[in-house]
Write an enzyme that holds these catalytic residues in place. Structure first.
Site, short mmCIF file in Angstrom:
data_model
loop_
_atom_site.label_atom_id
_atom_site.label_comp_id
_atom_site.label_asym_id
_atom_site.label_seq_id
_atom_site.Cartn_x
_atom_site.Cartn_y
_atom_site.Cartn_z
N ASP A 17 -2.77 6.54 2.91
CA ASP A 17 -2.29 7.64 2.07
C ASP A 17 -0.99 7.30 1.34
O ASP A 17 -0.40 8.16 0.68
CB ASP A 17 -2.10 8.91 2.92
CG ASP A 17 -1.18 8.68 4.10
OD1 ASP A 17 -0.55 7.60 4.16
OD2 ASP A 17 -1.10 9.56 4.97
N GLY A 18 -0.52 6.08 1.50
CA GLY A 18 0.70 5.67 0.80
C GLY A 18 1.98 6.18 1.44
O GLY A 18 3.08 5.97 0.92
N ARG A 50 14.51 0.00 1.75
CA ARG A 50 14.70 -1.33 2.34
C ARG A 50 15.39 -2.26 1.35
O ARG A 50 15.22 -2.12 0.13
CB ARG A 50 13.34 -1.95 2.69
CG ARG A 50 12.55 -1.19 3.70
CD ARG A 50 11.53 -2.09 4.39
NE ARG A 50 10.42 -2.48 3.53
CZ ARG A 50 9.29 -3.00 4.01
NH1 ARG A 50 9.15 -3.20 5.32
NH2 ARG A 50 8.30 -3.35 3.20
N ASP A 82 8.84 -5.87 8.24
CA ASP A 82 7.78 -4.91 8.59
C ASP A 82 7.82 -4.51 10.06
O ASP A 82 7.01 -4.94 10.87
CB ASP A 82 6.39 -5.45 8.21
CG ASP A 82 6.12 -5.27 6.72
OD1 ASP A 82 7.07 -4.97 5.97
OD2 ASP A 82 4.96 -5.43 6.31
N GLY A 86 0.82 -1.21 0.00
CA GLY A 86 0.00 0.00 0.00
C GLY A 86 0.85 1.26 0.00
O GLY A 86 0.34 2.36 -0.23
N ASP A 121 0.77 -11.47 6.45
CA ASP A 121 1.33 -10.61 5.40
C ASP A 121 2.62 -9.95 5.87
O ASP A 121 3.28 -9.28 5.07
CB ASP A 121 0.31 -9.54 4.98
CG ASP A 121 -0.23 -8.75 6.15
OD1 ASP A 121 -0.82 -9.36 7.06
OD2 ASP A 121 -0.06 -7.51 6.18
P1 AMP Z 1 1.12 -3.24 8.20
O1 AMP Z 1 0.21 -3.42 9.37
O2 AMP Z 1 2.03 -2.06 8.29
O3 AMP Z 1 1.84 -4.49 7.84
O4 AMP Z 1 0.17 -2.87 6.97
C1 AMP Z 1 -0.91 -3.68 6.55
C2 AMP Z 1 -1.37 -3.26 5.17
O5 AMP Z 1 -1.74 -1.89 5.19
C3 AMP Z 1 -0.35 -3.38 4.07
O6 AMP Z 1 -1.02 -3.73 2.90
C4 AMP Z 1 0.24 -1.99 3.99
O7 AMP Z 1 0.79 -1.72 2.74
C5 AMP Z 1 -1.00 -1.15 4.23
N1 AMP Z 1 -0.70 0.18 4.79
C6 AMP Z 1 -0.25 0.50 6.02
N2 AMP Z 1 -0.11 1.82 6.15
C7 AMP Z 1 -0.47 2.37 4.97
C8 AMP Z 1 -0.55 3.71 4.46
N3 AMP Z 1 -0.24 4.76 5.21
N4 AMP Z 1 -0.96 3.87 3.19
C9 AMP Z 1 -1.29 2.83 2.43
N5 AMP Z 1 -1.26 1.57 2.83
C10 AMP Z 1 -0.85 1.32 4.08
MG MG Z 2 2.99 -5.15 6.59
#
Ligand code: AMP
Ligand code: MG
Length: 511
Positions: free
Chosen positions: A140-141, A191, A287, A107, A277
């Site tokens: 928001d990416g 990374r 992560d 994301g 994931d």
């Molecule tokens: P995480 O809990 O950080 O492993 O994130 C879980 C999912 O949410 C993954 O698909 C990430 O890419 C997405 N994600 C986390 N934060 C953001 C963000 N700020 N913008 C877009 N996608 C996000």
């Molecule tokens: Mg993740």
């Protein structure tokens, strides 16, 4: 020689470019269109360096000069696209907090491609926080500065401790505002890993193909075949699973994951969000979010403020990893064929994890051979550490020093409330060590039990300074953590007990 070009073109000053264009390849992209979407990174405003790992740059064969260049700053902030790279976001799915979450995907991370490192091993390079992708969902990416500093420092700290992990080459900060609980600024972490493939990639294609969207298991097989060919070639000729490389893959991943869990538990690392994931198919720590190195030893410690049920509490990590491996097994089942084979492949986790943990705990105690009584010695100690909430890192470091002379128990026993119990344990431990050279044992233990770990309060201080544009603390922490077993005279404060305010820090999934 064109003096004007030399003066004006930042690339001309950059030293060697990020390896010649021809060195880039994109093995992940070779999997095919179903696996990703090509995305251009979104530029950051006023990018600047926050931290850089010269060590990793050297290991990558990139050279310090390049990492100091304007070209690197712009490219690694996502403001320009390096020639030869092909930024893309990959699609995956996963189980989050024990529940099938469906499609997720990168994301906010973009995979640029892969390069050979100085040993010739191909390493993928990813920009985390480089903007929106089709998988951003409601996000928001972006990644905020504070979480990027945590990921950068912890990646390099884990690598220096010898724990498998994705690496972090640098962080760039910016003026680009992002909203979390308050307004913050966006950053990008570069990374590095041989592969960023997660259990969730397998789950994604297995689930999709069971629901009839494409040819039976074509993408799943392609993914497994590539992972085996590139990272687990031994699975093609496995003795345990002749003719079934996919069962052999499941076993190999189970064993690597078991060894990783043993390393986390031995060093006192709590990951915080062990969703499928976030599980690397290579058994890497991946992560970094609300992770924590334990201060006081509390087996049930929950480091993620969002984890209200304690699913990912410290002592649950090995079982959660096994649960996650069952998700991977389920995903691979169409390729493995027989359920019995999948179950057999998972089975080794149950023996590899405890054996690896025992070996690591013996090493922490400086024991050079194994004795049947060791398990009890370790368990008694762990109970005492938990009962008295002893600082985990300080205990091991003090024990390592104490072993050299074994006189004056004070430095160690002062950590405990139950002095009689620790005295009895130390006596038993000293007897166990009787046949070993004390000075040599102590020296080995000091190379096994780190003096410095990335405690929450240390990184918090670095974050506070960085928010005020002072990045010196990020650099200091990186230097200490890169050689965490060294004494670093003058820096004892970084190896001391956490201050009182550390216990009020709340680290959540917000990043
Ligand atoms: P995480 O809990 O950080 O492993 O994130 C879980 C999912 O949410 C993954 O698909 C990430 O890419 C997405 N994600 C986390 N934060 C953001 C963000 N700020 N913008 C877009 N996608 C996000
Ligand atoms: Mg993740």
């Amino acid at each position: 020689m064109n003096a004007f070009k030399d003066f004006t073109d930042p690339v001309a000053h950059a030293g060697p470019a990020l390896a010649p264009t021809s060195d880039w390849s994109h093995r992940f992209a070779e999997l095919g269109q179903a696996f990703f979407t090509e995305v251009r990174p979104q530029p950051l405003s006023a990018p600047h360096w926050v931290g850089r790992s010269t060590r990793l740059a050297q290991e990558m064969g990139l050279g310090e000069t390049w990492l100091n260049s304007e070209q690197a700053l712009q490219a690694l902030s996502g403001n320009t696209v390096l020639p030869g790279t092909r930024p893309l976001a990959s699609v995956y799915s996963g189980h989050q907090f024990g529940v099938w979450a469906g499609q997720l995907g990168d994301g906010r991370a973009l995979l640029l491609g892969d390069l050979p490192d100085s040993r010739g091993q191909r390493q993928e390079i990813q920009l985390k926080g480089a903007g929106l992708t089709p998988y951003s969902r409601s996000g928001d990416g972006r990644a905020v500065l504070r979480s990027s500093i945590r990921e950068f420092l912890c990646s390099e700290a884990m690598a220096a401790l010898g724990i498998p992990t994705s690496r972090a080459l640098c962080i760039t900060g910016s003026d680009t505002g992002v909203r979390r609980e308050t307004m913050e600024t966006a950053a990008v972490v570069t990374r590095v890993a041989p592969s960023f493939i997660r259990f969730g990639h397998f789950e994604h294609f297995s689930y999709q193909e069971q629901h009839g969207e494409s040819a039976p298991h074509q993408a799943l097989r392609g993914l497994a075949d590539q992972v085996i060919a590139q990272h687990y070639p031994e699975c093609l000729s496995s003795d345990a699973f002749p003719g079934n490389p996919y069962a052999a893959l499941l076993q190999a991943v189970s064993e690597r994951t078991a060894r990783l869990m043993a390393q986390w538990q031995a060093v006192g690392f709590c990951h915080g969000v062990m969703n499928t994931d976030n599980m690397s198919i290579l058994g890497l720590t991946l992560d970094y979010g609300p992770f924590q190195f334990l201060d006081a030893f509390d087996p049930a410690h929950i480091c993620n403020h969002s984890d209200t049920q304690g699913r990912y509490a410290f002592h649950k990590q090995p079982n959660v990893a096994f649960w996650n491996l069952h998700c991977l097994a389920q995903a691979l089942l169409p390729l493995i064929g027989e359920q019995d084979q999948a179950i057999a492949a998972l089975e080794s986790y149950k023996s590899v994890f405890p054996a690896a943990l025992q070996q690591l705990m013996r090493a922490k105690l400086g024991l050079i051979d194994a004795d049947p009584q060791d398990l009890d010695l370790i368990e008694t100690l762990v109970q005492l550490l938990a009962q008295d909430r002893v600082d985990y890192t300080i205990f091991w470091r003090r024990l390592s020093h104490w072993v050299a002379a074994m006189t004056g128990n004070d430095s160690v026993r002062d950590l405990f409330l139950d002095r009689a119990a620790i005295d009895a344990w130390l006596q038993r431990y000293a007897l166990r060590l009787a046949a070993q050279d004390p000075v040599q044992t102590s020296q080995t233990m000091l190379r096994t039990n780190p003096k410095f770990v990335l405690r929450n309060h240390l990184v918090e201080t670095a974050i506070r300074k960085a928010k005020a544009k002072d990045f010196s603390e990020v650099a200091t922490l990186l230097t200490l953590l890169e050689s965490a077993f060294d004494e670093h005279p003058g820096y004892d404060a970084y190896a001391a007990f956490p201050p009182d305010w550390a216990s009020s820090l709340e680290i959540s999934c917000s990043s």
